[in-house]
Structures are given as structure tokens and as C-alpha cells.
Motif scaffolding. Structure first.
Motif, PDB file in Angstrom:
ATOM      1  N   GLN A  10      32.619  58.290  57.308  1.00 48.28           N
ATOM      2  CA  GLN A  10      32.053  57.903  58.605  1.00 48.28           C
ATOM      3  C   GLN A  10      30.698  57.266  58.379  1.00 48.28           C
ATOM      4  OE1 GLN A  10      32.319  61.858  60.098  1.00 48.28           O
ATOM      5  NE2 GLN A  10      34.255  61.468  61.139  1.00 48.28           N
ATOM      6  N   GLY A  11      30.519  56.057  58.891  1.00 51.23           N
ATOM      7  CA  GLY A  11      29.245  55.359  58.783  1.00 51.23           C
ATOM      8  C   GLY A  11      29.266  54.295  57.703  1.00 51.23           C
ATOM      9  N   THR A  12      28.086  53.765  57.434  1.00 53.60           N
ATOM     10  CA  THR A  12      27.956  52.703  56.442  1.00 53.60           C
ATOM     11  C   THR A  12      28.064  53.274  55.032  1.00 53.60           C
ATOM     12  OG1 THR A  12      25.565  52.933  56.248  1.00 53.60           O
ATOM     13  CG2 THR A  12      26.377  51.446  57.983  1.00 53.60           C
ATOM     14  N   GLY A  16      26.296  56.540  55.386  1.00 55.48           N
ATOM     15  CA  GLY A  16      27.409  57.351  55.856  1.00 55.48           C
ATOM     16  C   GLY A  16      27.667  58.564  54.984  1.00 55.48           C
ATOM     17  N   THR A  17      28.624  59.358  55.431  1.00 53.96           N
ATOM     18  CA  THR A  17      29.043  60.528  54.665  1.00 53.96           C
ATOM     19  C   THR A  17      30.558  60.642  54.743  1.00 53.96           C
ATOM     20  OG1 THR A  17      28.824  62.014  56.561  1.00 53.96           O
ATOM     21  CG2 THR A  17      26.922  61.838  55.077  1.00 53.96           C
ATOM     22  N   GLY A  18      31.094  61.360  53.793  1.00 53.26           N
ATOM     23  CA  GLY A  18      32.525  61.555  53.779  1.00 53.26           C
ATOM     24  C   GLY A  18      32.892  62.909  53.240  1.00 53.26           C
ATOM     25  N   THR A  30      35.394  68.600  51.055  1.00 56.30           N
ATOM     26  CA  THR A  30      34.293  68.596  50.096  1.00 56.30           C
ATOM     27  C   THR A  30      33.473  67.335  50.294  1.00 56.30           C
ATOM     28  OG1 THR A  30      35.609  69.884  48.542  1.00 56.30           O
ATOM     29  CG2 THR A  30      33.717  68.683  47.643  1.00 56.30           C
ATOM     30  N   GLN A  31      32.193  67.516  50.493  1.00 57.96           N
ATOM     31  CA  GLN A  31      31.279  66.426  50.831  1.00 57.96           C
ATOM     32  C   GLN A  31      31.115  65.426  49.692  1.00 57.96           C
ATOM     33  OE1 GLN A  31      27.399  67.809  52.071  1.00 57.96           O
ATOM     34  NE2 GLN A  31      26.427  65.961  51.324  1.00 57.96           N
ATOM     35  N   THR A  44      30.398  65.909  45.688  1.00 63.32           N
ATOM     36  CA  THR A  44      31.100  65.362  44.538  1.00 63.32           C
ATOM     37  C   THR A  44      31.075  63.845  44.602  1.00 63.32           C
ATOM     38  OG1 THR A  44      33.091  65.579  43.191  1.00 63.32           O
ATOM     39  CG2 THR A  44      33.421  65.429  45.582  1.00 63.32           C
ATOM     40  N   ASN A  45      31.834  63.214  43.728  1.00 65.03           N
ATOM     41  CA  ASN A  45      31.950  61.757  43.739  1.00 65.03           C
ATOM     42  C   ASN A  45      33.222  61.378  42.988  1.00 65.03           C
ATOM     43  OD1 ASN A  45      31.206  61.171  40.804  1.00 65.03           O
ATOM     44  ND2 ASN A  45      29.438  62.360  41.524  1.00 65.03           N
TER      45      ASN A  45
END
Length: 136
Positions: A10-12, A16-18, A30-31, A44-45
């Protein structure tokens, strides 16, 4: 067999965040964010998850190789370092420490090379893959 995971964003891209959820729910909302990917933010990534997948897959394949050759590993520990450079994953570097009673260095190296080339995640990558293996 099929497995899945879901990403919600959500967002740029930068602000943003996901969150990520896996089929097993071991990851459950998990963020992840720009900061967790490109700085030191919480979460995480994708590269960290790719590293975990490659380390886990390679290590399990090696265990099957060793067992198939008549050796029982006492311990296999693999760290995977993923390199992201200019928007592309350019390298997956595996560092293995192994305790395998009764195996020669030559046989160990042969089985490691096979695991490197033939674990399903290695086959997925279109990048350089390298491994450092130490038999303890």
C-alpha cells in the motif's frame, strides 16, 4: 506440488508498506518496506527470503546426496548471501560448514558441487552461484 505466498503493498515504493503471508502462515502479514529492503528497517525483504530459500534448498539437497552415498551428516550449516546490484540479483554465495564422519574431501566436494548445481532453487536462478564448503 505447488506452494504460494501473497504480497500486499500500500502506497508508493519509498513511503509505502507491505506485508507477506505464506501458505503455511509461518510468515503471516510479515512487514516489509523500502527501509527493511534498502536500509535497516524492521521487517523482512525479498532478498533475505531468497537467501533463506537457497540456503535451505541447497542444504537439504546436500543431505540427500550424502545419504545416497552412504554418509550421515552430523551437522550441515549453510549461510547464503544474496547480492542485489543495480536492480538485479547478481550473485548467490553459499558458505557451508559440514561435519560428515568418514567422508573424503574429494567425495564431499563432488556431492557439494552436485547440490549446488541441482537443488531446485539453484536451477531457478539466472545468476552466478558460488559456494565455499568446509568439511570439519
Amino acid at each position: 506440488m505447488k506452494r504460494n505466498a501473497t504480497a500486499v503493498w500500500q502506497g508508493t515504493g519509498k513511503e509505502g508498506t507491505g506485508h507477506l503471508t505464506t501458505q503455511s502462515t509461518i510468515l503471516n502479514k510479515t512487514q516489509y518496506s523500502f527501509n527493511s529492503r534498502f536500509a535497516e528497517g524492521i521487517g523482512t525483504n525479498p532478498e533475505e527470503l531468497v537467501a533463506a530459500a537457497h540456503a535451505g534448498c541447497f542444504t537439504m539437497k546436500l543431505s540427500f546426496n550424502l545419504s545416497g552415498a552412504g554418509f550421515t551428516p552430523e551437522n550441515l550449516e549453510t549461510k547464503c548471501e544474496i547480492t542485489l546490484d543495480n536492480g538485479a540479483i547478481t550473485n548467490s554465495h553459499l558458505v557451508l560448514s559440514a561435519t560428515v564422519p568418514g567422508i573424503s574431501k574429494e567425495k564431499f566436494d563432488e556431492l557439494v558441487a552436485d547440490a549446488e548445481a541441482n537443488c531446485p532453487i539453484s536451477k531457478l536462478y539466472n545468476t552466478s552461484i558460488s559456494v565455499e564448503a568446509t568439511l570439519l
